[in-house]
Each structure stands twice: as structure tokens, then as C-alpha cells.
Design a protein around this motif. Structure first.
Motif, PDB file in Angstrom:
ATOM      1  N   TYR A 494      95.036 -25.751 -24.690  1.00 22.12           N
ATOM      2  CA  TYR A 494      93.628 -24.571 -24.388  1.00 22.12           C
ATOM      3  C   TYR A 494      93.585 -24.325 -25.759  1.00 22.12           C
ATOM      4  CZ  TYR A 494      90.896 -20.137 -22.733  1.00 22.12           C
ATOM      5  OH  TYR A 494      90.073 -19.852 -23.159  1.00 22.12           O
ATOM      6  N   PRO A 495      91.614 -24.596 -25.794  1.00 21.31           N
ATOM      7  CA  PRO A 495      90.688 -24.384 -26.203  1.00 21.31           C
ATOM      8  C   PRO A 495      90.642 -23.243 -26.981  1.00 21.31           C
ATOM      9  CG  PRO A 495      89.894 -25.262 -24.693  1.00 21.31           C
ATOM     10  CD  PRO A 495      91.020 -24.854 -24.571  1.00 21.31           C
ATOM     11  N   GLY A 496      90.530 -21.766 -26.458  1.00 23.46           N
ATOM     12  CA  GLY A 496      91.228 -20.754 -26.675  1.00 23.46           C
ATOM     13  C   GLY A 496      90.090 -19.615 -26.741  1.00 23.46           C
ATOM     14  N   ASP A 497      90.007 -18.673 -26.067  1.00 22.66           N
ATOM     15  CA  ASP A 497      89.061 -18.023 -26.084  1.00 22.66           C
ATOM     16  C   ASP A 497      87.682 -18.058 -26.970  1.00 22.66           C
ATOM     17  OD1 ASP A 497      90.233 -17.786 -23.719  1.00 22.66           O
ATOM     18  OD2 ASP A 497      90.326 -15.377 -23.652  1.00 22.66           O
ATOM     19  N   PHE A 498      88.593 -18.086 -28.076  1.00 26.05           N
ATOM     20  CA  PHE A 498      87.374 -17.245 -29.830  1.00 26.05           C
ATOM     21  C   PHE A 498      86.689 -18.451 -29.743  1.00 26.05           C
ATOM     22  CE2 PHE A 498      90.954 -19.229 -31.157  1.00 26.05           C
ATOM     23  CZ  PHE A 498      90.750 -19.299 -32.515  1.00 26.05           C
ATOM     24  N   LYS A 499      87.717 -19.779 -29.775  1.00 21.97           N
ATOM     25  CA  LYS A 499      86.523 -20.957 -30.085  1.00 21.97           C
ATOM     26  C   LYS A 499      85.400 -21.252 -28.946  1.00 21.97           C
ATOM     27  CE  LYS A 499      88.684 -22.449 -33.750  1.00 21.97           C
ATOM     28  NZ  LYS A 499      88.047 -23.097 -34.625  1.00 21.97           N
ATOM     29  N   LEU A 500      85.932 -20.791 -27.832  1.00 22.09           N
ATOM     30  CA  LEU A 500      84.857 -21.767 -26.909  1.00 22.09           C
ATOM     31  C   LEU A 500      83.442 -20.787 -26.680  1.00 22.09           C
ATOM     32  CD1 LEU A 500      87.126 -21.847 -23.617  1.00 22.09           C
ATOM     33  CD2 LEU A 500      85.399 -23.064 -24.994  1.00 22.09           C
ATOM     34  N   VAL A 501      84.044 -19.440 -27.364  1.00 21.57           N
ATOM     35  CA  VAL A 501      82.738 -18.698 -27.992  1.00 21.57           C
ATOM     36  C   VAL A 501      82.054 -18.889 -28.625  1.00 21.57           C
ATOM     37  CG1 VAL A 501      81.996 -16.156 -27.972  1.00 21.57           C
ATOM     38  CG2 VAL A 501      83.541 -16.470 -26.597  1.00 21.57           C
ATOM     39  N   GLU A 502      82.626 -19.081 -29.916  1.00 17.70           N
ATOM     40  CA  GLU A 502      82.144 -19.435 -31.270  1.00 17.70           C
ATOM     41  C   GLU A 502      80.855 -20.954 -30.776  1.00 17.70           C
ATOM     42  OE1 GLU A 502      84.902 -19.993 -33.628  1.00 17.70           O
ATOM     43  OE2 GLU A 502      85.497 -17.736 -34.155  1.00 17.70           O
ATOM     44  N   ARG A 503      81.843 -21.780 -29.857  1.00 21.91           N
ATOM     45  CA  ARG A 503      80.938 -23.313 -29.572  1.00 21.91           C
ATOM     46  C   ARG A 503      80.072 -22.989 -29.344  1.00 21.91           C
ATOM     47  NH1 ARG A 503      84.737 -26.899 -26.075  1.00 21.91           N
ATOM     48  NH2 ARG A 503      86.109 -26.581 -28.348  1.00 21.91           N
ATOM     49  N   PHE A 504      80.007 -22.071 -28.027  1.00 19.36           N
ATOM     50  CA  PHE A 504      78.229 -21.600 -27.199  1.00 19.36           C
ATOM     51  C   PHE A 504      77.336 -21.546 -27.424  1.00 19.36           C
ATOM     52  CE2 PHE A 504      76.435 -18.819 -24.627  1.00 19.36           C
ATOM     53  CZ  PHE A 504      75.541 -19.676 -24.051  1.00 19.36           C
ATOM     54  N   ILE A 505      78.047 -20.833 -28.943  1.00 20.09           N
ATOM     55  CA  ILE A 505      77.012 -19.565 -29.927  1.00 20.09           C
ATOM     56  C   ILE A 505      76.608 -20.806 -30.417  1.00 20.09           C
ATOM     57  CG2 ILE A 505      76.337 -18.154 -31.640  1.00 20.09           C
ATOM     58  CD1 ILE A 505      78.577 -16.287 -30.552  1.00 20.09           C
ATOM     59  N   LEU A 506      77.041 -22.097 -31.272  1.00 22.45           N
ATOM     60  CA  LEU A 506      76.670 -23.027 -32.018  1.00 22.45           C
ATOM     61  C   LEU A 506      75.513 -24.371 -31.086  1.00 22.45           C
ATOM     62  CD1 LEU A 506      76.977 -24.458 -34.236  1.00 22.45           C
ATOM     63  CD2 LEU A 506      78.530 -25.501 -34.040  1.00 22.45           C
ATOM     64  N   ASN A 507      76.342 -24.027 -29.828  1.00 22.77           N
ATOM     65  CA  ASN A 507      75.161 -25.001 -29.211  1.00 22.77           C
ATOM     66  C   ASN A 507      73.596 -24.048 -28.825  1.00 22.77           C
ATOM     67  OD1 ASN A 507      77.012 -27.322 -29.076  1.00 22.77           O
ATOM     68  ND2 ASN A 507      78.209 -26.528 -27.369  1.00 22.77           N
ATOM     69  N   GLU A 508      74.702 -22.715 -28.570  1.00 22.10           N
ATOM     70  CA  GLU A 508      72.392 -22.502 -28.237  1.00 22.10           C
ATOM     71  C   GLU A 508      71.557 -22.465 -29.345  1.00 22.10           C
ATOM     72  OE1 GLU A 508      71.481 -20.925 -24.506  1.00 22.10           O
ATOM     73  OE2 GLU A 508      73.144 -22.347 -24.438  1.00 22.10           O
ATOM     74  N   GLU A 509      72.395 -21.498 -30.409  1.00 18.82           N
ATOM     75  CA  GLU A 509      71.374 -22.004 -31.500  1.00 18.82           C
ATOM     76  C   GLU A 509      71.241 -23.560 -32.071  1.00 18.82           C
ATOM     77  OE1 GLU A 509      74.014 -20.369 -34.187  1.00 18.82           O
ATOM     78  OE2 GLU A 509      73.242 -18.490 -33.905  1.00 18.82           O
ATOM     79  N   ASN A 510      71.519 -24.359 -31.533  1.00 23.75           N
ATOM     80  CA  ASN A 510      71.071 -25.864 -31.794  1.00 23.75           C
ATOM     81  C   ASN A 510      70.277 -26.299 -31.046  1.00 23.75           C
ATOM     82  OD1 ASN A 510      72.988 -26.128 -34.754  1.00 23.75           O
ATOM     83  ND2 ASN A 510      74.421 -27.003 -32.885  1.00 23.75           N
ATOM     84  N   LYS A 511      70.159 -25.793 -29.767  1.00 19.61           N
ATOM     85  CA  LYS A 511      69.392 -25.539 -29.127  1.00 19.61           C
ATOM     86  C   LYS A 511      67.788 -24.706 -29.234  1.00 19.61           C
ATOM     87  CE  LYS A 511      70.907 -25.835 -24.302  1.00 19.61           C
ATOM     88  NZ  LYS A 511      71.689 -24.333 -23.278  1.00 19.61           N
TER      89      LYS A 511
END
Length: 517
Positions: A494-511
Motif C-alpha cells: 500500500y503506498p502509505g497515507d503520508f506518501k499519498l498526501v505528499e504526492r498530492f501536494i507535489l502534483n498540485e504545486e506543479n499544476k
């Protein structure tokens, strides 16, 4: 690193009144007497047949044990076995015992030359907070005694003060535990801080182990079920075993049946200190108004007040920090060093806080029972009174079924939105587990008005993050930094809750950067 003779095995089992008979293809006897046989020495001892590769001692352990494991061990070199059951077809000598777990622990301790006697042992028990206190205390001790402090926690462990490895159990099986303690001694470790679960005493994983200091942090309903404890009394009794096996005991003043605990500790020769928020305690924790990370600790014996900053938010974490500080003070570590050491403590999976690009706070915490969830919700609701709370929640399958009632009690009467999902469901249906929590809420007369169910946890996290409005706050409870799920009988990545949050934040910032360009 370890070794034992047949004579020593027989002596230990007889001394512990565990040996019933010795069996072999040649017949049964009450004890072995041939001096050549008694002098045989073995440097391999294990309960896992696959880890044996030569002359060795094998331990038949567990309710799921199969005779084929013993035959595999014999094929791999086992010449003796320890078991509650005799196996006539086995081409090996069997020490038949009345309690295989106690026998395993007793023999393992001797095999590894009693490593606990060479360490200053600190044991921590309680329904919650064990890992947090472990991390706080290890960090303080490591600052005072660099590279001389090891720890064993639910998350990970270190046996050299430097290298960290992932843990499989809160408290390892006795053979593994004594092996790890022996490795720590070989690495120059002088202090060992470890969590002691109720199951460790229930299953005799720490049989024979004595602690220099024991901490009993709290006690709330948990771990009740067919695979754990049959009742709250049994759960409490197992927790209390630490009081029988420690020289100095630190008790929280909110523990139930306080007088029983004090009398019990004294009956087994321990001295007792009490800490908590009550003015009658030996150490009084005073939380400061309008300062969410600061508290004072009053030592009644010295009449000294000291102010400390806690690296994790929440009143409960300040009490966890206080427990670690008290032990450090009792070991004569300077307060200035304690304060400095606490500044940068990070406890993985405990009160991890993120902020989405739109300002939404996201909390990730292992909260997995009534009291930890209640305290987490209280803290977030108090800190973010103007925000709508969105909670991701699941409950483990196949064990700890009392947690489902506890979750309902923690949720009862709150104006929050809940997204139910999977949290190590095992062989149970995540939806059925969620329905149990909802049914308990109905029985309490406080049904949830705003809830959803998304079985795939990663999808549930993604949905909460994507739909979060600037006026929301998100709590992802239960998994902490875990990166696997128990589904059926298997551990699934499972990716991990924290990894999913970090990935989401990074994607939003890049967007957002892309839109600005």
C-alpha cells in the motif's frame, strides 16, 4: 553469538518445573544421564525450521504448528526438539514440556547468555503512547549516552544506536528478543528501551525478562477478541505483569484501580512513582493555557518546577513527553540536555501534519482505538474550531473487535464527516466492519448524518484530498506510516497515507506552477 549444552537445556527445564519427559525412538526417560550426550553443544536454536542449517535445537511453537515443520527442521539438522506434544515418528530426541512458550523463553535466555543482565532495561506498557514515549526516551538517552542506547518499538528498532530496521511485532518472540538483546550487547549498547505489549506477557515472549524501570502509561478498552484477550480483566492482568518484573515503576495517575497497582508493585519489591495532572501525584504535569506545545513538570520531592516544550501537539503527547522526562531525570540526566534533546524528536506516523496548497490541514496518526481517536478528534476540533472535520477511518479485521464499539463512542455526538475504508481488514469485509461501527452509533442514539464508504484506501485518501474545501480539515487515522495492508492472510503493498498526501501536494504545486507559466 549463542550456544547451549544438552545438560543446560535439561537443567533449565527441570529448574522451571517444565520438563515432563524426554522421548526418543529408543524410548522414554525422565532425564538424560549419559555424560557424552549431556556434553553436546549446539549453536543453533530456533522455532523456524527454515532458519536451521546444521546441528540444532528446534522448538515446536504455536497453535498453528504442524508436525511437518518438525520433520523439516530435522532434515535441516535438528537433533533435539522442545514441544508440549511428543512426535513418535520424529528421528530426534524430544524434551516434552508442560509449557512450550515458557520453555522456549527460558532456553533462549540461557542460549544467549542472559543478555538482559548486561543492559539497563526500560519497559513501557499501556494501551497507547508506548511508541511515542519510546522515541522520546530513546532520543533523550541517546543525547546523554551517544551510541549506547537501543530500542525496540512497534515501528522499528535499533541494536547499535545507528541503524534502524522495520519491526514485525511490538514485542518480538522470545528467541528473537534474546537474540536481539545479545546483538545489542555485542554492539556496545548499555541501555535498551522497549515496548512491552499485553500479548508479550500473554504469550510469554518476555518470560524471564526483568526490567530496571517499568512505565505503565494508561489503560483503556482494546485488544478484546478471540485472537487476543477474552476479557478486560485478562487484558489488565497481562498489562500488570510488568509490575511483577521491574525494580522501579512509574504509573500514570489516571490508571484504573490505582491502589491495586501500587500494592501489586510493592508486593513484588518495586518502588513506585506516580505522575499525571493530579496535584496529589509525585510528578505533576501542568499544561499551560494558550501554549499547545508547552508544559511544566513539578517534582514534589525536590519542589522544582521545570518548563518543557513537546515536539508533538496534543495534551496527551505532553503527558507522554513527561513520562520520558521523569525517567531521564531519575537517571540523573540534566534538564538542559533533556530540553535540547526533545527539540527535534520525530515519531513516524504520530501527529504528522501537512498543509495542502489551498491551506487545508491534514493530520496523519496511528489512532486505532477509542481513546487515541477521541483525543485526536478533540485536539483537531479544538485547534480548528472554524473548520469542518473530515475523517478517514477503518478498523482492523479478525482482532480487536472491541475497537469498533470504541470508535462509535469516540464519534458519538460529533459534527464530522466520516469516510469509512479498509484498515488491515484481514478476512473480514471492510464494509461489514464499517456497518458494525454505524450500528453501534445507532444504538448510542447518535447516528452519523454525513458518511461515505470507499473500500480502496488509496482511492479514499485521494477523494478526500481532491474534494477538500479551504474551510476543511482532514484526519487520516489508523495507518500512520504503514505501507502495507493485511488483506485476507497476506500483506499487500500500500503506498502509505503520508506518501499519498505528499504526492498530492507535489502534483498540485506543479499544476499551479504550470498555470502561472
Amino acid at each position: 553469538m549463542g550456544g547451549i549444552t544438552v545438560a543446560e537445556i535439561q537443567h533449565i527445564l527441570q529448574e522451571e518445573n517444565l520438563l515432563r519427559e524426554v522421548v526418543s525412538p529408543a524410548g522414554w526417560t525422565f532425564s538424560l544421564t549419559d555424560q557424552a550426550i549431556l556434553a553436546q553443544t549446539f549453536d543453533q536454536l530456533d522455532y523456524h525450521s527454515g532458519r536451521l542449517d546444521g546441528p540444532s535445537i528446534f522448538i515446536c511453537k504455536g497453535a498453528a504448528f504442524k508436525e511437518e515443520y518438525l520433520h523439516q527442521a530435522i532434515e535441516n539438522g535438528a537433533q533435539y526438539y522442545i514441544s508440549e506434544v511428543d512426535y513418535p515418528a520424529a528421528q530426534a530426541v524430544g524434551f516434552i514440556v508442560s509449557d512450550e512458550r515458557r520453555a522456549m523463553a527460558s532456553v533462549a535466555r540461557k542460549f544467549y547468555n542472559c543478555p538482559d543482565e548486561k543492559l539497563y532495561m526500560i519497559g513501557i506498557t499501556g494501551t497507547k503512547g508506548k511508541t511515542t514515549v519510546n522515541y522520546f526516551l530513546h532520543h533523550i538517552l541517546q543525547a546523554a549516552f551517544p551510541q549506547e542506547v537501543g530500542y525496540l518499538s512497534t515501528i522499528d528498532y535499533t541494536l547499535d544506536g545507528k541503524t534502524r530496521n522495520a519491526s514485525q511485532l511490538t514485542t518480538p518472540e522470545s528467541v528473537d528478543l534474546y537474540r536481539m538483546l545479545a546483538q545489542a550487547v555485542a554492539n556496545g549498547i548499555k541501555y535498551m528501551v522497549m515496548e512491552v505489549s499485553s500479548q508479550a506477557y500473554k504469550l510469554d515472549r518476555v518470560y524471564g525478562l526483568f526490567f530496571d524501570r517499568g512505565l505503565f502509561l494508561n489503560f483503556t478498552p482494546d485488544h478484546i477478541g478471540p485472537l487476543e484477550h477474552p476479557s478486560m480483566e485478562d487484558y489488565f492482568y497481562c498489562k500488570r505483569q510488568l509490575l511483577h518484573h521491574a525494580r522501579h515503576i512509574l504509573l500514570h495517575d489516571d490508571l484504573p484501580h490505582q491502589q491495586l497497582l501500587i500494592e501489586e508493585a510493592h508486593a513484588f519489591g518495586a518502588d513506585v512513582s506516580i505522575y499525571g495532572t493530579l496535584s496529589t501525584s509525585d510528578y505533576v504535569v501542568e499544561l499551560l493555557a494558550n501554549k499547545k506545545d508547552t508544559f511544566t513538570l513539578y517534582n514534589k520531592s525536590t519542589h522544582m518546577h521545570q518548563t518543557f516544550h513537546c515536539p508533538l501537539p496534543g495534551d496527551f503527547n505532553m503527558e507522554n513527553a513527561a513520562a520520558a522526562i521523569i525517567v531521564a531525570q531519575q537517571l540523573h540526566i540534566d534538564d538542559a540536555l533533556i530540553k535540547e534533546a526533545l527539540v527535534d524528536v520525530v515519531v513516524p506516523g504520530r501527529m504528522m501534519e501537512y498543509h495542502l496548497p489551498n491551506g487545508v490541514p491534514v493530520y496523519i496518526d496511528y489512532a486505532h482505538n477509542y481513546d487515541s481517536l477521541r483525543r485526536l478528534l478533540d485536539y483537531v476540533s479544538e485547534q480548528h474550531q472554524d473548520r469542518q472535520v473530515h475523517l478517514l477511518l477503518g478498523a482492523t479485521g479478525d482482532k480487536g473487535k472491541s475497537r469498533r464499539i470504541g470508535f462509535a463512542e469516540a464519534l458519538s455526538g460529533r459534527d464530522i464527516s466520516v469516510c469509512f475504508t479498509a484498515d488491515d481488514p484481514g478476512t473480514e469485509s471492510p464494509r461489514a466492519i464499517a456497518n458494525e461501527i454505524l450500528a453501534h452509533l445507532e444504538m448510542l442514539g447518535t447516528p452519523l448524518s454525513d458518511y461515505d464508504f470507499i473500500e480502496d484506501r488509496a482511492q479514499a485518501v485521494q477523494t478526500l484530498l481532491e474534494e477538500a474545501a479551504p474551510s476543511d480539515v482532514i484526519i487520516l487515522a489508523g495507518k500512520g506510516i504503514d505501507q502495507s495492508q493485511i488483506i485476507g492472510k497476506a500483506h499487500v503493498d500500500y503506498p502509505g497515507d503520508f506518501k499519498l498526501v505528499e504526492r498530492f501536494i507535489l502534483n498540485e504545486e506543479n499544476k499551479n506552477k504550470g498555470e502561472m507559466l
